[in-house]
Design a protein around this motif. Structure first.
Motif, PDB file in Angstrom:
ATOM      1  N   TYR A 211       0.831  -1.214   0.000  1.00  0.00           N
ATOM      2  CA  TYR A 211       0.000   0.000   0.000  1.00  0.00           C
ATOM      3  C   TYR A 211       0.864   1.262   0.000  1.00  0.00           C
ATOM      4  CZ  TYR A 211      -4.970  -1.121   0.246  1.00  0.00           C
ATOM      5  OH  TYR A 211      -6.242  -1.487  -0.068  1.00  0.00           O
ATOM      6  N   ILE A 212       1.921   1.243   0.813  1.00  0.00           N
ATOM      7  CA  ILE A 212       2.828   2.398   0.835  1.00  0.00           C
ATOM      8  C   ILE A 212       3.450   2.615  -0.545  1.00  0.00           C
ATOM      9  CG2 ILE A 212       5.008   3.271   1.765  1.00  0.00           C
ATOM     10  CD1 ILE A 212       4.288   1.854   4.398  1.00  0.00           C
ATOM     11  N   SER A 213       3.887   1.540  -1.172  1.00  0.00           N
ATOM     12  CA  SER A 213       4.502   1.628  -2.499  1.00  0.00           C
ATOM     13  C   SER A 213       3.498   2.089  -3.549  1.00  0.00           C
ATOM     14  CB  SER A 213       5.090   0.275  -2.894  1.00  0.00           C
ATOM     15  OG  SER A 213       6.062  -0.152  -1.969  1.00  0.00           O
ATOM     16  N   ILE A 214       2.248   1.632  -3.429  1.00  0.00           N
ATOM     17  CA  ILE A 214       1.204   2.031  -4.376  1.00  0.00           C
ATOM     18  C   ILE A 214       0.880   3.511  -4.216  1.00  0.00           C
ATOM     19  CG2 ILE A 214      -1.244   1.742  -4.943  1.00  0.00           C
ATOM     20  CD1 ILE A 214      -0.819  -1.268  -4.201  1.00  0.00           C
ATOM     21  N   ILE A 215       0.750   3.955  -2.974  1.00  0.00           N
ATOM     22  CA  ILE A 215       0.446   5.362  -2.722  1.00  0.00           C
ATOM     23  C   ILE A 215       1.574   6.257  -3.226  1.00  0.00           C
ATOM     24  CG2 ILE A 215       0.163   7.069  -0.876  1.00  0.00           C
ATOM     25  CD1 ILE A 215      -1.438   4.935   0.653  1.00  0.00           C
ATOM     26  N   ARG A 216       2.806   5.764  -3.106  1.00  0.00           N
ATOM     27  CA  ARG A 216       3.961   6.520  -3.616  1.00  0.00           C
ATOM     28  C   ARG A 216       4.169   6.285  -5.112  1.00  0.00           C
ATOM     29  NH1 ARG A 216       8.922   5.328   0.312  1.00  0.00           N
ATOM     30  NH2 ARG A 216       9.796   7.056  -0.883  1.00  0.00           N
ATOM     31  N   ARG A 217       3.278   5.481  -5.703  1.00  0.00           N
ATOM     32  CA  ARG A 217       3.280   5.200  -7.148  1.00  0.00           C
ATOM     33  C   ARG A 217       4.564   4.507  -7.609  1.00  0.00           C
ATOM     34  NH1 ARG A 217       0.227  10.518  -9.735  1.00  0.00           N
ATOM     35  NH2 ARG A 217      -1.432  10.600  -8.151  1.00  0.00           N
ATOM     36  N   ARG A 218       5.044   3.627  -6.752  1.00  0.00           N
ATOM     37  CA  ARG A 218       6.227   2.854  -7.112  1.00  0.00           C
ATOM     38  C   ARG A 218       5.872   1.416  -7.515  1.00  0.00           C
ATOM     39  NH1 ARG A 218      10.955   4.590  -2.766  1.00  0.00           N
ATOM     40  NH2 ARG A 218      11.068   6.791  -3.396  1.00  0.00           N
ATOM     41  N   LYS A 219       4.652   0.990  -7.190  1.00  0.00           N
ATOM     42  CA  LYS A 219       4.205  -0.341  -7.569  1.00  0.00           C
ATOM     43  C   LYS A 219       2.790  -0.272  -8.119  1.00  0.00           C
ATOM     44  CE  LYS A 219       7.063  -3.017  -4.342  1.00  0.00           C
ATOM     45  NZ  LYS A 219       7.901  -3.613  -5.391  1.00  0.00           N
ATOM     46  N   ARG A 220       2.442  -1.280  -8.933  1.00  0.00           N
ATOM     47  CA  ARG A 220       1.095  -1.351  -9.498  1.00  0.00           C
ATOM     48  C   ARG A 220       0.135  -1.985  -8.494  1.00  0.00           C
ATOM     49  NH1 ARG A 220       0.682  -4.982 -12.820  1.00  0.00           N
ATOM     50  NH2 ARG A 220       2.681  -6.016 -12.526  1.00  0.00           N
ATOM     51  N   PHE A 221      -1.114  -1.536  -8.566  1.00  0.00           N
ATOM     52  CA  PHE A 221      -2.116  -2.047  -7.634  1.00  0.00           C
ATOM     53  C   PHE A 221      -2.358  -3.537  -7.846  1.00  0.00           C
ATOM     54  CE2 PHE A 221      -6.333  -2.799  -5.923  1.00  0.00           C
ATOM     55  CZ  PHE A 221      -6.264  -2.137  -4.713  1.00  0.00           C
ATOM     56  N   ALA A 222      -2.153  -4.009  -9.072  1.00  0.00           N
ATOM     57  CA  ALA A 222      -2.383  -5.422  -9.366  1.00  0.00           C
ATOM     58  C   ALA A 222      -1.511  -6.329  -8.495  1.00  0.00           C
ATOM     59  CB  ALA A 222      -2.116  -5.701 -10.839  1.00  0.00           C
ATOM     60  N   LEU A 223      -0.343  -5.838  -8.069  1.00  0.00           N
ATOM     61  CA  LEU A 223       0.536  -6.647  -7.223  1.00  0.00           C
ATOM     62  C   LEU A 223      -0.110  -6.951  -5.888  1.00  0.00           C
ATOM     63  CD1 LEU A 223       3.979  -4.933  -7.920  1.00  0.00           C
ATOM     64  CD2 LEU A 223       3.156  -7.131  -8.794  1.00  0.00           C
ATOM     65  N   LEU A 224      -0.922  -6.017  -5.372  1.00  0.00           N
ATOM     66  CA  LEU A 224      -1.599  -6.235  -4.100  1.00  0.00           C
ATOM     67  C   LEU A 224      -2.644  -7.345  -4.228  1.00  0.00           C
ATOM     68  CD1 LEU A 224      -2.029  -5.448  -1.167  1.00  0.00           C
ATOM     69  CD2 LEU A 224      -3.513  -3.588  -1.930  1.00  0.00           C
ATOM     70  N   GLU A 225      -3.385  -7.322  -5.326  1.00  0.00           N
ATOM     71  CA  GLU A 225      -4.369  -8.383  -5.559  1.00  0.00           C
ATOM     72  C   GLU A 225      -3.679  -9.734  -5.726  1.00  0.00           C
ATOM     73  OE1 GLU A 225      -7.720  -9.657  -8.892  1.00  0.00           O
ATOM     74  OE2 GLU A 225      -7.252  -7.532  -8.563  1.00  0.00           O
ATOM     75  N   GLN A 226      -2.562  -9.752  -6.453  1.00  0.00           N
ATOM     76  CA  GLN A 226      -1.827 -11.001  -6.643  1.00  0.00           C
ATOM     77  C   GLN A 226      -1.293 -11.534  -5.312  1.00  0.00           C
ATOM     78  OE1 GLN A 226       1.197 -10.135  -9.544  1.00  0.00           O
ATOM     79  NE2 GLN A 226      -0.286  -9.588 -11.134  1.00  0.00           N
ATOM     80  N   TRP A 227      -0.851 -10.633  -4.450  1.00  0.00           N
ATOM     81  CA  TRP A 227      -0.347 -11.043  -3.141  1.00  0.00           C
ATOM     82  C   TRP A 227      -1.456 -11.685  -2.315  1.00  0.00           C
ATOM     83  CZ3 TRP A 227       3.197 -12.523   0.053  1.00  0.00           C
ATOM     84  CH2 TRP A 227       3.005 -12.426   1.421  1.00  0.00           C
ATOM     85  N   GLN A 228      -2.621 -11.065  -2.281  1.00  0.00           N
ATOM     86  CA  GLN A 228      -3.708 -11.582  -1.463  1.00  0.00           C
ATOM     87  C   GLN A 228      -4.214 -12.929  -1.977  1.00  0.00           C
ATOM     88  OE1 GLN A 228      -4.599 -10.524   1.376  1.00  0.00           O
ATOM     89  NE2 GLN A 228      -3.511  -8.582   1.419  1.00  0.00           N
ATOM     90  N   THR A 229      -4.404 -13.051  -3.276  1.00  0.00           N
ATOM     91  CA  THR A 229      -4.883 -14.329  -3.804  1.00  0.00           C
ATOM     92  C   THR A 229      -3.813 -15.411  -3.694  1.00  0.00           C
ATOM     93  OG1 THR A 229      -4.238 -13.654  -6.054  1.00  0.00           O
ATOM     94  CG2 THR A 229      -6.523 -13.258  -5.394  1.00  0.00           C
ATOM     95  N   GLY A 230      -2.553 -15.022  -3.852  1.00  0.00           N
ATOM     96  CA  GLY A 230      -1.468 -15.989  -3.729  1.00  0.00           C
ATOM     97  C   GLY A 230      -1.253 -16.467  -2.308  1.00  0.00           C
ATOM     98  N   TYR A 231      -1.718 -15.687  -1.331  1.00  0.00           N
ATOM     99  CA  TYR A 231      -1.504 -16.039   0.075  1.00  0.00           C
ATOM    100  C   TYR A 231      -2.589 -16.963   0.617  1.00  0.00           C
ATOM    101  CZ  TYR A 231       0.608 -15.164   4.674  1.00  0.00           C
ATOM    102  OH  TYR A 231       1.277 -15.290   5.876  1.00  0.00           O
ATOM    103  N   MET A 232      -3.675 -17.127  -0.115  1.00  0.00           N
ATOM    104  CA  MET A 232      -4.794 -17.937   0.381  1.00  0.00           C
ATOM    105  C   MET A 232      -4.383 -19.364   0.753  1.00  0.00           C
ATOM    106  SD  MET A 232      -7.939 -16.658  -2.039  1.00  0.00           S
ATOM    107  CE  MET A 232      -9.090 -17.858  -1.351  1.00  0.00           C
ATOM    108  N   PRO A 233      -3.547 -20.047  -0.050  1.00  0.00           N
ATOM    109  CA  PRO A 233      -3.147 -21.407   0.344  1.00  0.00           C
ATOM    110  C   PRO A 233      -2.418 -21.480   1.686  1.00  0.00           C
ATOM    111  CG  PRO A 233      -2.648 -21.034  -1.975  1.00  0.00           C
ATOM    112  CD  PRO A 233      -3.041 -19.713  -1.403  1.00  0.00           C
ATOM    113  N   VAL A 234      -1.807 -20.376   2.110  1.00  0.00           N
ATOM    114  CA  VAL A 234      -1.125 -20.380   3.409  1.00  0.00           C
ATOM    115  C   VAL A 234      -2.143 -20.571   4.532  1.00  0.00           C
ATOM    116  CG1 VAL A 234       0.308 -19.026   4.986  1.00  0.00           C
ATOM    117  CG2 VAL A 234       0.719 -18.913   2.521  1.00  0.00           C
TER     118      VAL A 234
END
Length: 454
Positions: A412-435
């Motif tokens: 979120y910090i990186s997205i707000i600072r426009r250093r990362k794409r928002f899609a990475l946050l969605e990928q992180w959350q869906t990728g973490y579900m198996p954990v």
């Protein structure tokens, strides 16, 4: 080309013509949007929707990413309501399919009610065998839901076998292990088995394509919408119960046994399947409710968490790490992650960071700080008294939540600072579900023997 395909192509052509009439969008952009539209229509038709319904729902969902699509969806929303609610033009084949779906839903709901009452034939009851129902309630009510999605998604033989094997493993571990009814292990299994089985239901929901990030996000959306419907059905059931008690009481008949032994358990089991059917049948009507509620409750939860942190700082009181309090804090952190997930599912990935993103960041950081305080308290108790099943489970769950919250905050910090794409946050959350699924499986399958079934 069939009549259905011809109608779909005509609708897409109308949409394309509408887009091209707008000067703000180029032909190349329309081509790209059309590719996205066709992909979404394909996914929705594979899930069982009629092509014209899938088209309108896809356009509505694309409206979140594109203002022109949103305007198109708004201007054609009357067609959406006619097709999903009134649907006067439904052809015979589609009508037959829907009736078959309704019958399958009713059969699975009835199966759930039977599953709840079947143990009574073997001497179990809610009064004197609460231990059995406490252990197996999640298994009894979620198995029919998995059956419903196995039919709905036309699950392949290997996928059905995998889902059945996972349910069987949970059932065996939960009942074959020699755990006393008052042991910590049996309570932990009763709590974590429904969570584990819900992820197994997700495998059936995704049609066996559990590795797909999009399918996982769809299941997250379904979970929120399903929960909303289940709560609404529960409220209606509460009203029905009150009327039942009042009406039978007026003629001097005690309905307590009927309500406690039949109406409530059978109604719960059936409602689990009925709520899923409602979400599937009316996807476009309810799909916006979870994101709207997220926008309402995100600031409220953010203020609450900040108030808790301030109160801890002012009073210097330590967090109570008894089991009930740990469950409460874990539920609170899970709600925070739920709010984050549903905001992600509705957010325009290309939109610039705004006030709500800052609010989400405040919510996540507050939850992260509370999780750190809980972890410190748990580690203190473990250092003093040693490991127990409860403390070990709490430690593991809060570490799992900590990792998710910490990386979410960083993204979120990186997205707000426009250093990362928002899609990475969605990928992180869906990728973490198996954990989460793996941890729930560990608690159900490994913890009892690891702690000598204590």
């Amino acid at each position: 080309m069939t009549g259905t395909d011809t109608e779909l192509e005509a609708q897409i052509a109308e949409w394309r013509s509408y887009m091209l009439r707008r000067k703000a969008i180029s032909g190349a952009d329309v081509d790209e949007l059309e590719d996205h539209l066709r992909e979404r229509v394909g996914d929705l038709t594979e899930s069982g929707l009629k092509s014209d319904e899938a088209f309108l729902i896809a356009v509505k969902r694309m409206g979140r990413m594109d203002d022109l699509s949103r305007e198109f969806a708004r201007e054609h929303s009357d067609r959406l309501w006619k097709q999903l609610v009134l649907d006067p033009d439904r052809d015979a084949a589609a009508e037959s399919e829907r009736r078959r779906g309704l019958l399958v839903m009713l059969a699975c709901a009835a199966l759930g009610a039977v599953a709840i009452k079947l143990p009574a034939l073997f001497g179990f009851s809610f009064d004197d065998s609460g231990d059995f129902y406490g252990r197996n309630m999640g298994l009894l009510v979620l198995a029919p839901l998995a059956v419903y999605f196995a039919w709905r998604r036309r699950l392949s033989g290997p996928a059905i076998g995998a889902v059945a094997a996972l349910f069987a493993a949970g059932a065996v571990a939960n009942n074959a292990y020699p755990m006393d009814s008052d042991s910590q292990s049996v309570v932990l299994s009763a709590i974590h088995l429904p969570l584990l089985l819900w992820f197994v239901v997700g495998v059936a929901y995704a049609g066996g394509e559990w590795r797909s990030g999009q399918k996982r996000m769809d299941f997250i959306r379904f979970t929120g919408e399903w929960f909303i419907y289940l709560v609404l059905i529960g409220l209606g059931g509460g009203v029905l119960t009150a009327f039942t008690v009042g009406v039978f009481g007026a003629i001097d008949v005690d309905a307590e046994v009927f309500i406690s032994e039949w109406l409530m358990p059978c109604g719960l089991a059936a409602a689990v399947v009925v709520a899923a059917w409602l979400v599937e049948a009316k996807q476009s009507v309810i799909e916006n409710m979870a994101p709207v509620l997220t926008r309402v409750f995100t600031p409220l939860f953010a203020v609450t968490l900040v108030a808790v942190l301030v109160a801890i700082g002012v009073t210097t009181n330590a967090i109570d790490v008894e089991r009930d309090m740990l469950i409460l804090f874990d539920l609170l952190l899970a709600v925070v992650l739920g709010l984050v997930l549903y905001s992600i599912s509705a957010r325009d990935a290309a939109a610039k960071p705004g006030v709500f993103d800052w609010m989400q960041l405040a919510l996540v950081v507050s939850a992260l700080l509370i999780d750190v305080l809980v972890l410190i308290a748990i580690l203190g108790r473990i250092t003093e008294w040693g490991l127990t099943p409860n403390k070990s489970a709490a430690l593991g769950e809060n570490l799992v939540l900590f990792v998710n919250l910490a990386w979410t905050a960083w993204l979120y910090i990186s997205i707000i600072r426009r250093r990362k794409r928002f899609a990475l946050l969605e990928q992180w959350q869906t990728g973490y579900m198996p954990v989460y699924a793996a941890w729930a499986a560990a608690v159900v399958l490994l913890f009892p023997p690891l702690f000598s079934f204590a």
